[in-house]
Design a protein around this motif. Structure first.
Motif, PDB file in Angstrom:
ATOM      1  N   MET A   1       0.392  -0.999  -0.092  1.00  0.00           N
ATOM      2  CA  MET A   1      -0.098   0.407  -0.173  1.00  0.00           C
ATOM      3  C   MET A   1       1.008   1.477  -0.188  1.00  0.00           C
ATOM      4  O   MET A   1       0.811   2.532  -0.252  1.00  0.00           O
ATOM      5  CB  MET A   1      -1.261   0.278   0.913  1.00  0.00           C
ATOM      6  N   ASN A   2       2.093   1.170   0.843  1.00  0.00           N
ATOM      7  CA  ASN A   2       2.908   2.117   0.456  1.00  0.00           C
ATOM      8  C   ASN A   2       2.990   2.295  -0.449  1.00  0.00           C
ATOM      9  O   ASN A   2       3.734   3.921  -0.551  1.00  0.00           O
ATOM     10  CB  ASN A   2       4.381   1.609   2.013  1.00  0.00           C
ATOM     11  N   ASN A   3       4.001   1.180  -1.475  1.00  0.00           N
ATOM     12  CA  ASN A   3       4.177   1.695  -3.231  1.00  0.00           C
ATOM     13  C   ASN A   3       3.037   2.063  -3.598  1.00  0.00           C
ATOM     14  O   ASN A   3       3.827   3.442  -4.440  1.00  0.00           O
ATOM     15  CB  ASN A   3       4.629  -0.096  -3.411  1.00  0.00           C
ATOM     16  N   VAL A   4       1.793   2.006  -3.827  1.00  0.00           N
ATOM     17  CA  VAL A   4       1.035   3.136  -4.557  1.00  0.00           C
ATOM     18  C   VAL A   4       1.246   3.884  -3.717  1.00  0.00           C
ATOM     19  O   VAL A   4       0.805   5.317  -5.098  1.00  0.00           O
ATOM     20  CB  VAL A   4      -0.341   2.263  -3.994  1.00  0.00           C
ATOM     21  N   LYS A   5       1.036   4.181  -2.606  1.00  0.00           N
ATOM     22  CA  LYS A   5       0.555   6.266  -2.630  1.00  0.00           C
ATOM     23  C   LYS A   5       2.476   6.704  -3.227  1.00  0.00           C
ATOM     24  O   LYS A   5       1.786   7.872  -3.719  1.00  0.00           O
ATOM     25  CB  LYS A   5       0.626   5.701  -0.514  1.00  0.00           C
ATOM     26  N   SER A   6       2.990   5.786  -3.042  1.00  0.00           N
ATOM     27  CA  SER A   6       4.199   6.468  -3.431  1.00  0.00           C
ATOM     28  C   SER A   6       4.677   6.713  -5.015  1.00  0.00           C
ATOM     29  O   SER A   6       4.908   7.917  -5.516  1.00  0.00           O
ATOM     30  CB  SER A   6       5.557   6.177  -2.927  1.00  0.00           C
ATOM     31  N   LEU A   7       3.967   5.686  -5.530  1.00  0.00           N
ATOM     32  CA  LEU A   7       3.608   5.999  -6.940  1.00  0.00           C
ATOM     33  C   LEU A   7       2.506   6.930  -7.352  1.00  0.00           C
ATOM     34  O   LEU A   7       2.615   8.101  -8.179  1.00  0.00           O
ATOM     35  CB  LEU A   7       3.192   4.393  -7.604  1.00  0.00           C
ATOM     36  N   ASN A   8       1.437   6.987  -6.588  1.00  0.00           N
ATOM     37  CA  ASN A   8       0.504   7.859  -6.840  1.00  0.00           C
ATOM     38  C   ASN A   8       0.775   9.588  -6.957  1.00  0.00           C
ATOM     39  O   ASN A   8       0.445  10.629  -7.340  1.00  0.00           O
ATOM     40  CB  ASN A   8      -0.757   7.670  -5.884  1.00  0.00           C
ATOM     41  N   LYS A   9       1.398   9.658  -5.689  1.00  0.00           N
ATOM     42  CA  LYS A   9       2.161  11.197  -5.430  1.00  0.00           C
ATOM     43  C   LYS A   9       3.249  11.156  -6.583  1.00  0.00           C
ATOM     44  O   LYS A   9       3.438  12.827  -6.894  1.00  0.00           O
ATOM     45  CB  LYS A   9       2.710  10.961  -3.719  1.00  0.00           C
ATOM     46  N   TRP A  10       4.264  10.827  -7.449  1.00  0.00           N
ATOM     47  CA  TRP A  10       4.717  10.749  -7.808  1.00  0.00           C
ATOM     48  C   TRP A  10       4.900  10.717  -9.441  1.00  0.00           C
ATOM     49  O   TRP A  10       4.731  11.604  -9.638  1.00  0.00           O
ATOM     50  CB  TRP A  10       6.310  10.006  -8.309  1.00  0.00           C
ATOM     51  N   ALA A  11       3.691  10.583 -10.053  1.00  0.00           N
ATOM     52  CA  ALA A  11       2.960  10.683 -11.157  1.00  0.00           C
ATOM     53  C   ALA A  11       2.094  11.522 -10.772  1.00  0.00           C
ATOM     54  O   ALA A  11       1.514  12.532 -11.729  1.00  0.00           O
ATOM     55  CB  ALA A  11       1.375   9.186 -11.352  1.00  0.00           C
ATOM     56  N   ASN A  12       1.519  11.784  -9.435  1.00  0.00           N
ATOM     57  CA  ASN A  12       0.232  13.752  -9.251  1.00  0.00           C
ATOM     58  C   ASN A  12       1.578  14.861  -9.166  1.00  0.00           C
ATOM     59  O   ASN A  12       0.757  15.625  -9.796  1.00  0.00           O
ATOM     60  CB  ASN A  12      -0.506  13.511  -8.035  1.00  0.00           C
ATOM     61  N   ALA A  13       2.408  14.607  -9.054  1.00  0.00           N
ATOM     62  CA  ALA A  13       3.410  15.312  -9.697  1.00  0.00           C
ATOM     63  C   ALA A  13       3.729  15.771 -10.677  1.00  0.00           C
ATOM     64  O   ALA A  13       4.480  16.830 -11.261  1.00  0.00           O
ATOM     65  CB  ALA A  13       4.860  15.339  -8.521  1.00  0.00           C
ATOM     66  N   HIS A  14       4.087  14.564 -11.719  1.00  0.00           N
ATOM     67  CA  HIS A  14       4.518  14.297 -12.771  1.00  0.00           C
ATOM     68  C   HIS A  14       3.359  14.076 -13.732  1.00  0.00           C
ATOM     69  O   HIS A  14       3.571  13.816 -14.802  1.00  0.00           O
ATOM     70  CB  HIS A  14       5.649  13.636 -13.003  1.00  0.00           C
ATOM     71  N   THR A  15       2.256  14.510 -13.556  1.00  0.00           N
ATOM     72  CA  THR A  15       1.322  14.770 -14.752  1.00  0.00           C
ATOM     73  C   THR A  15       1.073  16.091 -15.974  1.00  0.00           C
ATOM     74  O   THR A  15       1.761  17.009 -15.729  1.00  0.00           O
ATOM     75  CB  THR A  15       0.314  14.662 -13.910  1.00  0.00           C
ATOM     76  N   TYR A  16       0.421  15.242 -16.468  1.00  0.00           N
ATOM     77  CA  TYR A  16       0.795  16.224 -18.050  1.00  0.00           C
ATOM     78  C   TYR A  16      -0.142  16.080 -19.057  1.00  0.00           C
ATOM     79  O   TYR A  16      -1.048  14.559 -18.563  1.00  0.00           O
ATOM     80  CB  TYR A  16       2.292  15.932 -19.448  1.00  0.00           C
ATOM     81  N   LEU A  17      -1.214  16.939 -19.741  1.00  0.00           N
ATOM     82  CA  LEU A  17      -2.212  16.451 -20.415  1.00  0.00           C
ATOM     83  C   LEU A  17      -2.304  15.374 -21.578  1.00  0.00           C
ATOM     84  O   LEU A  17      -2.531  14.840 -21.513  1.00  0.00           O
ATOM     85  CB  LEU A  17      -2.386  17.388 -20.721  1.00  0.00           C
ATOM     86  N   PRO A  18      -0.888  15.382 -22.353  1.00  0.00           N
ATOM     87  CA  PRO A  18      -0.617  14.217 -22.875  1.00  0.00           C
ATOM     88  C   PRO A  18      -0.811  12.802 -22.843  1.00  0.00           C
ATOM     89  O   PRO A  18      -1.650  11.692 -22.997  1.00  0.00           O
ATOM     90  CB  PRO A  18       0.864  14.164 -23.769  1.00  0.00           C
ATOM     91  N   VAL A  19      -0.188  12.343 -21.428  1.00  0.00           N
ATOM     92  CA  VAL A  19      -0.483  11.713 -20.758  1.00  0.00           C
ATOM     93  C   VAL A  19      -2.014  10.971 -19.898  1.00  0.00           C
ATOM     94  O   VAL A  19      -2.658  10.221 -20.400  1.00  0.00           O
ATOM     95  CB  VAL A  19       0.467  11.502 -19.342  1.00  0.00           C
ATOM     96  N   ASP A  20      -2.548  11.808 -20.120  1.00  0.00           N
ATOM     97  CA  ASP A  20      -3.831  11.597 -19.819  1.00  0.00           C
ATOM     98  C   ASP A  20      -4.536  11.490 -21.179  1.00  0.00           C
ATOM     99  O   ASP A  20      -5.782  10.518 -21.033  1.00  0.00           O
ATOM    100  CB  ASP A  20      -4.868  13.180 -18.737  1.00  0.00           C
ATOM    101  N   VAL A  21      -4.093  11.985 -22.210  1.00  0.00           N
ATOM    102  CA  VAL A  21      -5.006  12.168 -23.071  1.00  0.00           C
ATOM    103  C   VAL A  21      -4.493  10.560 -23.985  1.00  0.00           C
ATOM    104  O   VAL A  21      -5.608   9.706 -24.420  1.00  0.00           O
ATOM    105  CB  VAL A  21      -4.110  13.109 -24.192  1.00  0.00           C
ATOM    106  N   LEU A  22      -3.713  10.455 -23.529  1.00  0.00           N
ATOM    107  CA  LEU A  22      -3.293   8.660 -23.817  1.00  0.00           C
ATOM    108  C   LEU A  22      -3.827   7.721 -23.150  1.00  0.00           C
ATOM    109  O   LEU A  22      -4.484   6.469 -24.105  1.00  0.00           O
ATOM    110  CB  LEU A  22      -1.122   8.779 -23.589  1.00  0.00           C
ATOM    111  N   ARG A  23      -3.942   8.274 -22.293  1.00  0.00           N
ATOM    112  CA  ARG A  23      -4.751   7.451 -21.047  1.00  0.00           C
ATOM    113  C   ARG A  23      -6.113   6.951 -21.850  1.00  0.00           C
ATOM    114  O   ARG A  23      -7.433   6.383 -22.000  1.00  0.00           O
ATOM    115  CB  ARG A  23      -5.622   7.104 -19.718  1.00  0.00           C
ATOM    116  N   MET A  24      -7.083   8.171 -22.472  1.00  0.00           N
ATOM    117  CA  MET A  24      -8.435   8.263 -22.904  1.00  0.00           C
ATOM    118  C   MET A  24      -8.025   7.926 -24.169  1.00  0.00           C
ATOM    119  O   MET A  24      -9.171   7.044 -23.997  1.00  0.00           O
ATOM    120  CB  MET A  24      -8.187   9.810 -23.138  1.00  0.00           C
TER     121      MET A  24
END
Length: 140
Positions: A1-24
């Motif tokens: 669970m701690n790994n998921v939280k640290s991954l989420n924090k890193w992803a939220n700090a380094h999020t970009y619109l093209p990555v969200d468009v790729l997810r969509m």
């Protein structure tokens, strides 16, 4: 669970619109594949025919299309993204294996490899900042 939280924090700090468009785009692609499999069930039966001898053919028919439909919607909105991708991984891995067991469809192999790569990326990265997961987490 701690790994998921640290991954989420890193992803939220380094999020970009093209990555969200790729997810969509991945969500739309998987949803459209699910619609195609539902409307052309014989094509799906022909695709899984090389592994029909192993058993579970009827289970696969009833798992692949709904998993793509529901998973595509969840991935598009960024809701339970990692769980939806975990449901997609066995399908994509089997799609790659089927290409080597039966007749080689180069386009299907390329799409399966590309989809698997993007799914593994989002399994690690998460849904990002512009997602329903992030929205609901901020509402708490």
């Amino acid at each position: 669970m701690n790994n998921v939280k640290s991954l989420n924090k890193w992803a939220n700090a380094h999020t970009y619109l093209p990555v969200d468009v790729l997810r969509m785009a991945l969500g739309v692609f998987l949803f459209m594949k699910g619609v195609y499999f539902v409307s052309n069930i014989q094509y799906l039966v022909d695709l899984i025919s090389p592994i029909e001898k192993i058993g579970g053919g009827m289970f696969l028919l009833h798992y692949i299309a709904p998993a793509h439909l529901v998973g595509g919607i969840l991935i598009f909105f960024g809701l339970l993204t990692r769980w939806a991708i975990i449901a997609q991984l066995p399908i994509l891995i089997c799609a790659i294996i089927i290409n080597f067991m039966g007749f080689m469809h180069h386009q299907n192999l390329l799409l399966a490899l590309l989809s698997l790569g993007v799914c593994v990326f989002f399994l690690i990265y998460g849904s990002g900042k512009n997602s329903a997961d992030y929205f609901f987490k901020m509402e708490q």
